[in-house]
Design a protein around this motif. Structure first.
Motif, PDB file in Angstrom:
ATOM      1  N   HIS A  29       0.864  -1.180   0.000  1.00 20.50           N
ATOM      2  CA  HIS A  29       0.000   0.000   0.000  1.00 20.50           C
ATOM      3  C   HIS A  29       0.903   1.234   0.000  1.00 20.50           C
ATOM      4  N   TRP A  30       0.698   2.138  -0.966  1.00 19.35           N
ATOM      5  CA  TRP A  30       1.535   3.319  -1.136  1.00 19.35           C
ATOM      6  C   TRP A  30       0.678   4.585  -1.116  1.00 19.35           C
ATOM      7  N   VAL A  31       1.234   5.651  -0.558  1.00 19.90           N
ATOM      8  CA  VAL A  31       0.538   6.947  -0.518  1.00 19.90           C
ATOM      9  C   VAL A  31       1.466   8.009  -1.095  1.00 19.90           C
ATOM     10  N   ASP A 118      10.589   1.284   1.357  1.00 20.93           N
ATOM     11  CA  ASP A 118       9.709   2.346   1.842  1.00 20.93           C
ATOM     12  C   ASP A 118       9.436   3.462   0.833  1.00 20.93           C
ATOM     13  N   THR A 119       9.999   3.378  -0.386  1.00 22.01           N
ATOM     14  CA  THR A 119       9.833   4.448  -1.365  1.00 22.01           C
ATOM     15  C   THR A 119       9.545   3.888  -2.754  1.00 22.01           C
ATOM     16  N   LEU A 120       8.581   4.497  -3.432  1.00 17.01           N
ATOM     17  CA  LEU A 120       8.279   4.195  -4.830  1.00 17.01           C
ATOM     18  C   LEU A 120       8.221   5.519  -5.579  1.00 17.01           C
ATOM     19  N   ILE A 121       8.988   5.627  -6.644  1.00 11.51           N
ATOM     20  CA  ILE A 121       8.916   6.792  -7.519  1.00 11.51           C
ATOM     21  C   ILE A 121       8.762   6.262  -8.929  1.00 11.51           C
ATOM     22  N   PHE A 144       5.973   8.238  -3.745  1.00 12.22           N
ATOM     23  CA  PHE A 144       5.130   7.531  -2.787  1.00 12.22           C
ATOM     24  C   PHE A 144       5.953   7.052  -1.598  1.00 12.22           C
ATOM     25  N   VAL A 145       5.286   6.935  -0.472  1.00 11.60           N
ATOM     26  CA  VAL A 145       5.857   6.311   0.713  1.00 11.60           C
ATOM     27  C   VAL A 145       4.961   5.108   1.047  1.00 11.60           C
TER      28      VAL A 145
END
Length: 148
Positions: A29-31, A118-121, A144-145
């Protein structure tokens, strides 16, 4: 000689494991917390009410929401062969089934710029320019985090 064989086997095992790790890293789940309108633009924080909230599932489906959950979509996500790009298809929007798109090939125009625990770009690739003139490569990025 034994040392070189060991190193070679280690590299092969790590590369085989990295494919599964990339999918495992993505399936969470990413925000969204920031965005960039183009490669040369500064990173700008995203207002919480406008942030994308997305969950990638291991079965290849996703669900996302924006505008404080007022617009919700579901669909499928795909990775290209070397797992550096992805694509989405849309199945539902706010609970209503969307017409199937008869696409038989994937374009994979979403480039994964960074993916860690912990990071999605990721960036949406595009070309811009005047019709008939030179086209310039660019991408707009979402940051995203991990939430879960």
């Amino acid at each position: 000689m034994k040392k070189y064989v060991f190193i070679l086997l280690s590299v092969i095992l790590v590369s085989m494991k990295s494919d599964d790790d990339r999918k495992t890293l993505l399936c969470h789940h990413w925000v969204q917390f920031a965005s960039k309108s183009e490669m040369a633009a500064p990173v700008k924080p995203t207002d919480a009410s406008m942030a994308k909230d997305i969950t990638f599932k291991a079965d290849g489906t996703y669900q996302d929401a924006i505008y404080n959950g007022q617009m919700k979509t579901t669909g499928n996500w795909y990775l290209n062969d070397d797992e550096t790009k992805m694509e989405f298809t849309l199945s539902t929007m706010n609970g209503k089934t969307m017409p199937a798109f008869p696409e038989t090939s994937r374009h994979y125009n979403i480039i994964i710029l960074k993916l860690t625990a912990d990071t999605l770009i990721y960036g949406n690739e595009y070309y811009r320019g005047k019709e008939g003139g030179p086209m310039v490569y660019n991408h707009s990025d979402l940051y995203f985090v991990r939430k879960d």
